[in-house]
Design a protein around this motif. Structure first.
Motif, PDB file in Angstrom:
ATOM      1  N   THR A   3       0.853  -1.181   0.000  1.00  0.00           N
ATOM      2  CA  THR A   3       0.000   0.000   0.000  1.00  0.00           C
ATOM      3  C   THR A   3       0.886   1.228   0.000  1.00  0.00           C
ATOM      4  O   THR A   3       1.980   1.231   0.554  1.00  0.00           O
ATOM      5  CB  THR A   3      -0.918   0.041   1.230  1.00  0.00           C
ATOM      6  N   LEU A   4       0.410   2.294  -0.606  1.00  0.00           N
ATOM      7  CA  LEU A   4       1.191   3.521  -0.713  1.00  0.00           C
ATOM      8  C   LEU A   4       0.520   4.679   0.000  1.00  0.00           C
ATOM      9  O   LEU A   4       1.185   5.567   0.491  1.00  0.00           O
ATOM     10  CB  LEU A   4       1.401   3.879  -2.190  1.00  0.00           C
ATOM     11  N   ASN A   5      -0.788   4.665   0.041  1.00  0.00           N
ATOM     12  CA  ASN A   5      -1.529   5.824   0.519  1.00  0.00           C
ATOM     13  C   ASN A   5      -2.514   5.493   1.633  1.00  0.00           C
ATOM     14  O   ASN A   5      -3.429   6.257   1.875  1.00  0.00           O
ATOM     15  CB  ASN A   5      -2.292   6.469  -0.650  1.00  0.00           C
ATOM     16  N   ASN A   6      -2.336   4.362   2.294  1.00  0.00           N
ATOM     17  CA  ASN A   6      -3.296   3.954   3.304  1.00  0.00           C
ATOM     18  C   ASN A   6      -2.602   3.818   4.660  1.00  0.00           C
ATOM     19  O   ASN A   6      -1.664   3.027   4.810  1.00  0.00           O
ATOM     20  CB  ASN A   6      -3.939   2.619   2.921  1.00  0.00           C
ATOM     21  N   PRO A   7      -3.046   4.574   5.674  1.00  0.00           N
ATOM     22  CA  PRO A   7      -2.421   4.478   7.004  1.00  0.00           C
ATOM     23  C   PRO A   7      -2.518   3.102   7.639  1.00  0.00           C
ATOM     24  O   PRO A   7      -1.816   2.835   8.615  1.00  0.00           O
ATOM     25  CB  PRO A   7      -3.198   5.511   7.825  1.00  0.00           C
ATOM     26  N   ILE A   8      -3.355   2.217   7.100  1.00  0.00           N
ATOM     27  CA  ILE A   8      -3.498   0.886   7.691  1.00  0.00           C
ATOM     28  C   ILE A   8      -2.184   0.116   7.658  1.00  0.00           C
ATOM     29  O   ILE A   8      -1.984  -0.829   8.422  1.00  0.00           O
ATOM     30  CB  ILE A   8      -4.620   0.086   6.967  1.00  0.00           C
ATOM     31  N   GLU A   9      -1.264   0.521   6.783  1.00  0.00           N
ATOM     32  CA  GLU A   9       0.024  -0.175   6.712  1.00  0.00           C
ATOM     33  C   GLU A   9       0.766  -0.090   8.043  1.00  0.00           C
ATOM     34  O   GLU A   9       1.573  -0.969   8.366  1.00  0.00           O
ATOM     35  CB  GLU A   9       0.884   0.402   5.590  1.00  0.00           C
ATOM     36  N   HIS A  10       0.512   0.947   8.841  1.00  0.00           N
ATOM     37  CA  HIS A  10       1.154   1.037  10.148  1.00  0.00           C
ATOM     38  C   HIS A  10       0.680  -0.086  11.067  1.00  0.00           C
ATOM     39  O   HIS A  10       1.472  -0.616  11.856  1.00  0.00           O
ATOM     40  CB  HIS A  10       0.852   2.394  10.787  1.00  0.00           C
ATOM     41  N   LEU A  11      -0.583  -0.464  10.970  1.00  0.00           N
ATOM     42  CA  LEU A  11      -1.089  -1.561  11.787  1.00  0.00           C
ATOM     43  C   LEU A  11      -0.425  -2.874  11.379  1.00  0.00           C
ATOM     44  O   LEU A  11      -0.033  -3.681  12.241  1.00  0.00           O
ATOM     45  CB  LEU A  11      -2.613  -1.660  11.664  1.00  0.00           C
TER      46      LEU A  11
END
Length: 486
Positions: A3-11
């Motif tokens: 993913t490039l633009n989704n904050p869910i990658e931090h989870l």
């Protein structure tokens, strides 16, 4: 996962990097980052099967803040546009595609949205955890809608893009963030959502208190260092504190926003919780504008903080021409991560030429201190004298026997606007004593003509008094009691 633009990658990152660390903490329980990711992916998979797509507008009606955050993360996983509505009425202009609720569902008036009722099965982690997150098309795409009625006087929907929401959440200008912070605001507010998103970005726990007693227990048990809420939410903590002989010792700072706080509330918070108390001024539309310690030397009545670095603020006249320092006029603000328009309205006068007009009358000192002189829409014109009702509230709340107060305009017996004061009082209240106290801090033309005793002051979700409602409910009563002018 890519993913490039989704904050869910931090989870995803923290679920791998420190899977057993606490992600959500409440009295009596916690969820680890690995457990949170499992729940989020389970809900996301069910939403995808039901037909939730990218850019679908999904409103949640979930009272519990921690539960709402889990569902909101699942919507983020699916690149849907989320909106928490607990405590807010949906404007008629907002037409969601879906409504997710854990309460008994009600059909929307226009029948447009599909309503899904959530139960415990939605939150039990499924064995299949293979679904990959969707991505927002760009950082300029809307990811969050926030409902607001506090700064404009009418219900509005503020859109936040990926870049705007991440920018506000990551911003640490002029503010040292304590590692263990408890935010009392719900996800429906920009402050509550920012705090949850900050915790996600930093891999820190989101602490959640369902009731005031839980907040005190969390502070004590988890050595909370920073507390944030509206004055109304902070005042609710005083009851459990008065009933207990134990005092939290870990708190280093209390911050409040959304409404003004009375001197008595600040004094009691200092005595029972923490000496260091900070006021924050901002709005859903532009973010944080100013902040200051409430015991700042030289601060004037109505001061709400020093302008933050990067914030542009001007006071202008009726022709939108900038005024000099210390001159009063209408405030306008510009910030890096501000919204540029309301989601549901193309042309609103609150946005003009790249500025946002929050509806406050203000002045700015040469040192950057912002001083409010009342809401433009709430100023009471009493025989040509414009009065700030908030300042009158504060004067009344300094009196020991006044529990709550709100000034409001009414049409007196002579047919002109006049000033009344609604009061919630204690058993030792004396009107003569109150009037003597108020004469010490207010001019004679700012003293109320009438006083009305009420069971409680109506306030919105942020704690701001609803003066128009007071006028509707008590206007005739105080009109009949008002003295005729000579």
């Amino acid at each position: 996962m890519q993913t490039l633009n989704n904050p869910i990658e931090h989870l995803f990152f923290y679920a791998s990097y420190k899977p057993d660390a606490s992600a959500v903490v409440w009295v009596g329980g916690r969820i680890t980052f690995a457990g949170l990711l499992a729940r989020v992916r389970t809900i996301a998979a069910r939403l995808r099967i039901l037909g939730v797509e990218r850019r679908h507008i999904v409103v949640t009606r979930i009272a519990d803040n921690a539960t709402d955050w889990i569902v909101t993360l699942a919507l983020m996983h699916e690149a849907a546009i989320s909106c928490s509505s607990s405590g807010f009425a949906l404007p008629a202009t907002l037409r969601p595609d879906w409504i997710l609720t854990d309460a008994a569902p009600e059909a929307p008036s226009d029948g447009h949205a599909r309503i899904i009722q959530l139960d415990a099965s939605w939150f039990a982690p499924a064995e299949d955890q293979s679904n990959l997150p969707r991505d927002f098309d760009s950082q300029c795409e809307v990811m969050r809608l926030t409902l607001t009625s506090g700064t404009t006087g009418a219900s509005r929907v503020v859109a936040g893009t990926v870049a705007q929401r991440l920018g506000r959440a990551a911003e640490q200008v002029a503010k040292f963030r304590w590692p263990r912070s408890l935010n009392l605001m719900g996800l429906g507010s920009t402050g509550g959502y920012n705090a949850a998103l900050q915790a996600l970005l930093e891999g820190a726990p989101m602490y959640h208190a369902a009731i005031p007693a839980d907040a005190i227990e969390l502070i004590q048990r988890h050595q909370i260092e920073s507390l944030f809420g509206s004055p109304r939410q902070l005042a609710a903590l005083l009851g459990p504190l008065r009933d207990s002989t134990e005092r939290p010792t870990s708190l280093r700072e209390i911050s409040y926003a959304g409404a003004s706080a009375s001197p008595r509330l600040l004094s009691e918070l200092r005595m029972l919780l923490c000496q260091r108390i900070e006021i924050i001024y901002g709005s859903t539309e532009v973010g944080t504008v100013a902040r200051m310690l409430t015991h700042q030397p030289g601060a004037l009545d109505g001061a709400v903080g020093y302008l933050l670095p990067g914030v542009r603020a001007e006071v202008v006249d009726e022709q939108h021409r900038p005024l000099s320092n210390d001159e009063q006029g209408q405030l306008r603000v510009r910030t890096q991560h501000m919204s540029t328009r309301y989601f549901d309205i193309d042309d609103d006068p609150s946005y003009r030429a790249g500025w946002f007009y929050p509806g406050d009358r203000a002045s700015i000192r040469s040192d950057g201190l912002l001083i409010l002189h009342g809401r433009v829409s709430e100023l009471i014109n009493r025989g040509g004298v414009k009065l700030d009702p908030d300042r009158i509230d504060r004067a009344a709340l300094c009196h020991a026997a006044v529990i709550d107060a709100a000034a409001f305009a009414f049409e007196n017996i002579d047919g002109v606007d006049d000033l009344a004061l609604a009061l919630v009082v204690g058993s030792e209240f004396s009107l003569d004593a109150l009037q003597q106290d108020m004469r010490k801090s207010l001019r004679a033309d700012a003293l109320p003509s009438c006083y009305v005793s009420v069971a409680q002051i109506p306030r919105n979700t942020m704690g701001k008094p609803m003066r128009a409602q007071l006028r509707r409910e008590h206007g005739e009563r105080v009109r009949a009691a008002s003295p005729r002018q000579r």
